[in-house]
Design a protein around this motif. Sequence first.
Motif, PDB file in Angstrom:
ATOM      1  N   ARG A 115       0.835  -1.195   0.000  1.00  0.00           N
ATOM      2  CA  ARG A 115       0.000   0.000   0.000  1.00  0.00           C
ATOM      3  C   ARG A 115       0.872   1.247   0.000  1.00  0.00           C
ATOM      4  NH1 ARG A 115      -4.028  -0.181   4.911  1.00  0.00           N
ATOM      5  NH2 ARG A 115      -2.153  -0.872   5.976  1.00  0.00           N
ATOM      6  N   VAL A 116       0.510   2.209  -0.826  1.00  0.00           N
ATOM      7  CA  VAL A 116       1.198   3.494  -0.849  1.00  0.00           C
ATOM      8  C   VAL A 116       0.190   4.554  -0.430  1.00  0.00           C
ATOM      9  CG1 VAL A 116       2.541   5.123  -2.223  1.00  0.00           C
ATOM     10  CG2 VAL A 116       2.643   2.667  -2.734  1.00  0.00           C
ATOM     11  N   GLU A 117       0.509   5.297   0.623  1.00  0.00           N
ATOM     12  CA  GLU A 117      -0.402   6.305   1.156  1.00  0.00           C
ATOM     13  C   GLU A 117       0.304   7.649   1.279  1.00  0.00           C
ATOM     14  OE1 GLU A 117      -3.500   4.055   4.010  1.00  0.00           O
ATOM     15  OE2 GLU A 117      -1.482   4.166   4.829  1.00  0.00           O
ATOM     16  N   LEU A 118      -0.479   8.703   1.169  1.00  0.00           N
ATOM     17  CA  LEU A 118       0.005  10.062   1.394  1.00  0.00           C
ATOM     18  C   LEU A 118      -0.761  10.608   2.582  1.00  0.00           C
ATOM     19  CD1 LEU A 118       1.609  12.580   0.623  1.00  0.00           C
ATOM     20  CD2 LEU A 118      -0.135  13.092  -1.107  1.00  0.00           C
ATOM     21  N   VAL A 119      -0.083  10.678   3.725  1.00  0.00           N
ATOM     22  CA  VAL A 119      -0.733  11.038   4.983  1.00  0.00           C
ATOM     23  C   VAL A 119      -0.058  12.272   5.558  1.00  0.00           C
ATOM     24  CG1 VAL A 119      -1.400  10.254   7.286  1.00  0.00           C
ATOM     25  CG2 VAL A 119      -1.231   8.601   5.411  1.00  0.00           C
ATOM     26  N   GLU A 120      -0.803  13.358   5.659  1.00  0.00           N
ATOM     27  CA  GLU A 120      -0.280  14.607   6.216  1.00  0.00           C
ATOM     28  C   GLU A 120       1.027  15.019   5.552  1.00  0.00           C
ATOM     29  OE1 GLU A 120      -2.002  16.549   8.804  1.00  0.00           O
ATOM     30  OE2 GLU A 120      -3.459  15.255   7.849  1.00  0.00           O
ATOM     31  N   GLY A 121       1.073  14.901   4.231  1.00  0.00           N
ATOM     32  CA  GLY A 121       2.236  15.352   3.482  1.00  0.00           C
ATOM     33  C   GLY A 121       3.399  14.383   3.451  1.00  0.00           C
ATOM     34  N   GLU A 122       3.250  13.185   4.005  1.00  0.00           N
ATOM     35  CA  GLU A 122       4.315  12.185   4.018  1.00  0.00           C
ATOM     36  C   GLU A 122       3.869  10.934   3.269  1.00  0.00           C
ATOM     37  OE1 GLU A 122       6.264  13.505   8.311  1.00  0.00           O
ATOM     38  OE2 GLU A 122       5.580  11.459   8.016  1.00  0.00           O
ATOM     39  N   ILE A 123       4.812  10.334   2.543  1.00  0.00           N
ATOM     40  CA  ILE A 123       4.532   9.138   1.759  1.00  0.00           C
ATOM     41  C   ILE A 123       4.953   7.902   2.550  1.00  0.00           C
ATOM     42  CG2 ILE A 123       5.051   7.878  -0.363  1.00  0.00           C
ATOM     43  CD1 ILE A 123       5.657  10.624  -1.648  1.00  0.00           C
ATOM     44  N   TYR A 124       4.058   6.925   2.601  1.00  0.00           N
ATOM     45  CA  TYR A 124       4.342   5.669   3.283  1.00  0.00           C
ATOM     46  C   TYR A 124       4.119   4.513   2.309  1.00  0.00           C
ATOM     47  CZ  TYR A 124       3.854   8.466   7.531  1.00  0.00           C
ATOM     48  OH  TYR A 124       3.993   9.426   8.503  1.00  0.00           O
ATOM     49  N   VAL A 125       5.067   3.603   2.258  1.00  0.00           N
ATOM     50  CA  VAL A 125       4.938   2.394   1.450  1.00  0.00           C
ATOM     51  C   VAL A 125       4.986   1.215   2.421  1.00  0.00           C
ATOM     52  CG1 VAL A 125       5.844   1.087  -0.493  1.00  0.00           C
ATOM     53  CG2 VAL A 125       6.114   3.568  -0.444  1.00  0.00           C
ATOM     54  N   THR A 181      -3.748  -1.989  14.039  1.00  0.00           N
ATOM     55  CA  THR A 181      -2.344  -1.602  14.125  1.00  0.00           C
ATOM     56  C   THR A 181      -1.405  -2.780  13.909  1.00  0.00           C
ATOM     57  OG1 THR A 181      -2.156  -1.987  16.501  1.00  0.00           O
ATOM     58  CG2 THR A 181      -2.883   0.211  15.805  1.00  0.00           C
ATOM     59  N   SER A 182      -0.226  -2.448  13.429  1.00  0.00           N
ATOM     60  CA  SER A 182       0.919  -3.350  13.432  1.00  0.00           C
ATOM     61  C   SER A 182       2.091  -2.541  13.962  1.00  0.00           C
ATOM     62  CB  SER A 182       1.197  -3.880  12.025  1.00  0.00           C
ATOM     63  OG  SER A 182       1.511  -2.814  11.149  1.00  0.00           O
ATOM     64  N   GLY A 183       3.216  -3.188  14.188  1.00  0.00           N
ATOM     65  CA  GLY A 183       4.350  -2.470  14.755  1.00  0.00           C
ATOM     66  C   GLY A 183       4.790  -1.291  13.913  1.00  0.00           C
ATOM     67  N   SER A 184       4.674  -1.418  12.586  1.00  0.00           N
ATOM     68  CA  SER A 184       5.164  -0.377  11.695  1.00  0.00           C
ATOM     69  C   SER A 184       4.142   0.720  11.428  1.00  0.00           C
ATOM     70  CB  SER A 184       5.595  -0.998  10.367  1.00  0.00           C
ATOM     71  OG  SER A 184       4.503  -1.639   9.746  1.00  0.00           O
ATOM     72  N   THR A 185       2.861   0.476  11.720  1.00  0.00           N
ATOM     73  CA  THR A 185       1.834   1.470  11.395  1.00  0.00           C
ATOM     74  C   THR A 185       1.158   2.075  12.613  1.00  0.00           C
ATOM     75  OG1 THR A 185       0.004  -0.133  11.290  1.00  0.00           O
ATOM     76  CG2 THR A 185       1.319   0.188   9.273  1.00  0.00           C
ATOM     77  N   ALA A 186       1.467   1.575  13.809  1.00  0.00           N
ATOM     78  CA  ALA A 186       0.710   1.960  15.000  1.00  0.00           C
ATOM     79  C   ALA A 186       0.721   3.466  15.251  1.00  0.00           C
ATOM     80  CB  ALA A 186       1.249   1.223  16.229  1.00  0.00           C
ATOM     81  N   ALA A 187       1.891   4.096  15.180  1.00  0.00           N
ATOM     82  CA  ALA A 187       1.963   5.534  15.476  1.00  0.00           C
ATOM     83  C   ALA A 187       1.120   6.337  14.497  1.00  0.00           C
ATOM     84  CB  ALA A 187       3.420   5.997  15.432  1.00  0.00           C
ATOM     85  N   ARG A 188       1.165   5.971  13.248  1.00  0.00           N
ATOM     86  CA  ARG A 188       0.377   6.684  12.237  1.00  0.00           C
ATOM     87  C   ARG A 188      -1.117   6.449  12.453  1.00  0.00           C
ATOM     88  NH1 ARG A 188       2.826   4.638   8.615  1.00  0.00           N
ATOM     89  NH2 ARG A 188       1.553   3.234   7.380  1.00  0.00           N
ATOM     90  N   ASP A 189      -1.507   5.222  12.773  1.00  0.00           N
ATOM     91  CA  ASP A 189      -2.919   4.924  13.007  1.00  0.00           C
ATOM     92  C   ASP A 189      -3.451   5.665  14.228  1.00  0.00           C
ATOM     93  OD1 ASP A 189      -2.892   3.203  10.844  1.00  0.00           O
ATOM     94  OD2 ASP A 189      -2.571   1.403  12.057  1.00  0.00           O
ATOM     95  N   ARG A 190      -2.614   5.826  15.250  1.00  0.00           N
ATOM     96  CA  ARG A 190      -3.051   6.471  16.493  1.00  0.00           C
ATOM     97  C   ARG A 190      -3.084   7.990  16.402  1.00  0.00           C
ATOM     98  NH1 ARG A 190       1.367   3.088  19.464  1.00  0.00           N
ATOM     99  NH2 ARG A 190       0.327   1.080  19.772  1.00  0.00           N
ATOM    100  N   GLU A 191      -2.291   8.566  15.510  1.00  0.00           N
ATOM    101  CA  GLU A 191      -2.116  10.020  15.534  1.00  0.00           C
ATOM    102  C   GLU A 191      -2.453  10.686  14.200  1.00  0.00           C
ATOM    103  OE1 GLU A 191       1.848  10.723  16.895  1.00  0.00           O
ATOM    104  OE2 GLU A 191       1.630   9.394  18.633  1.00  0.00           O
ATOM    105  N   THR A 192      -1.609  10.489  13.193  1.00  0.00           N
ATOM    106  CA  THR A 192      -1.746  11.319  11.995  1.00  0.00           C
ATOM    107  C   THR A 192      -2.998  11.007  11.178  1.00  0.00           C
ATOM    108  OG1 THR A 192      -0.240   9.807  10.865  1.00  0.00           O
ATOM    109  CG2 THR A 192       0.709  11.811  11.766  1.00  0.00           C
TER     110      THR A 192
END
Length: 213
Positions: free
Chosen positions: A55-65, A141-152
């Motif tokens: 998955r490629v996402e653009l969240v609050e101006g940041e790109i996550y793959v 959540t997973s270990g790599s996505t938890a912070a983004r899921d909880r906040e941004t």
Amino acid sequence: MATAEPIIMPGYQGEYIHGPYDDPDGEHERPQYVGAVGVEQAFELFSAAAPEGWRVELVEGEIYVVPPANGEHEEIVSELSGQVRDHDRGLGRYTGIGLNVPGASRTGHVIPDLVIAPKGSFHDEDEWHESAPVILVAEVTSGSTAARDRETKIRGYARAGIPVYLLIDREESEVVVFSEPDGADYSKALRHKLGLAVPLPAPLGFELDTSEF
């Protein structure tokens, strides 16, 4: 071979970018895209080059793959989807649907773990959809996505006016129900211990049994 990790491109302003994933063993040459590339253009390049299932996402101006989820994650999503189906068969349960949400960039592009909307809401050929018909988005959540899921991600979902954001936080063993969007946040955030019955507010209005999670 080393395990692939999500790639984060915060506030990208460089003159070239690498491909969508690092090669931990250094066995392959990284493709490069040359030229002044803004975040929207970089997002399009990463989306086109990402491996199938990522998955490629653009969240609050940041790109996550992000690499594909594991089996435990998908079992939770499946259970949640099944309970929504049992509650109301008029609702569509969508995985892999791309949503446009207002963000720090001109727009954000997100792919929630589960989107609940009336059936037929996405009956088109668009890759990214407006969020107006959505009544609930869920993230596990997973270990790599938890912070983004909880906040941004909360900010974009709230700005989009999505009535309910359901966060199933495996690391914290809790379920958080965000409701009543107000600007870039939700007015209510009710926390429940994972494994208990979790009341979901209108427009869903039923108790989610998380004992199978």
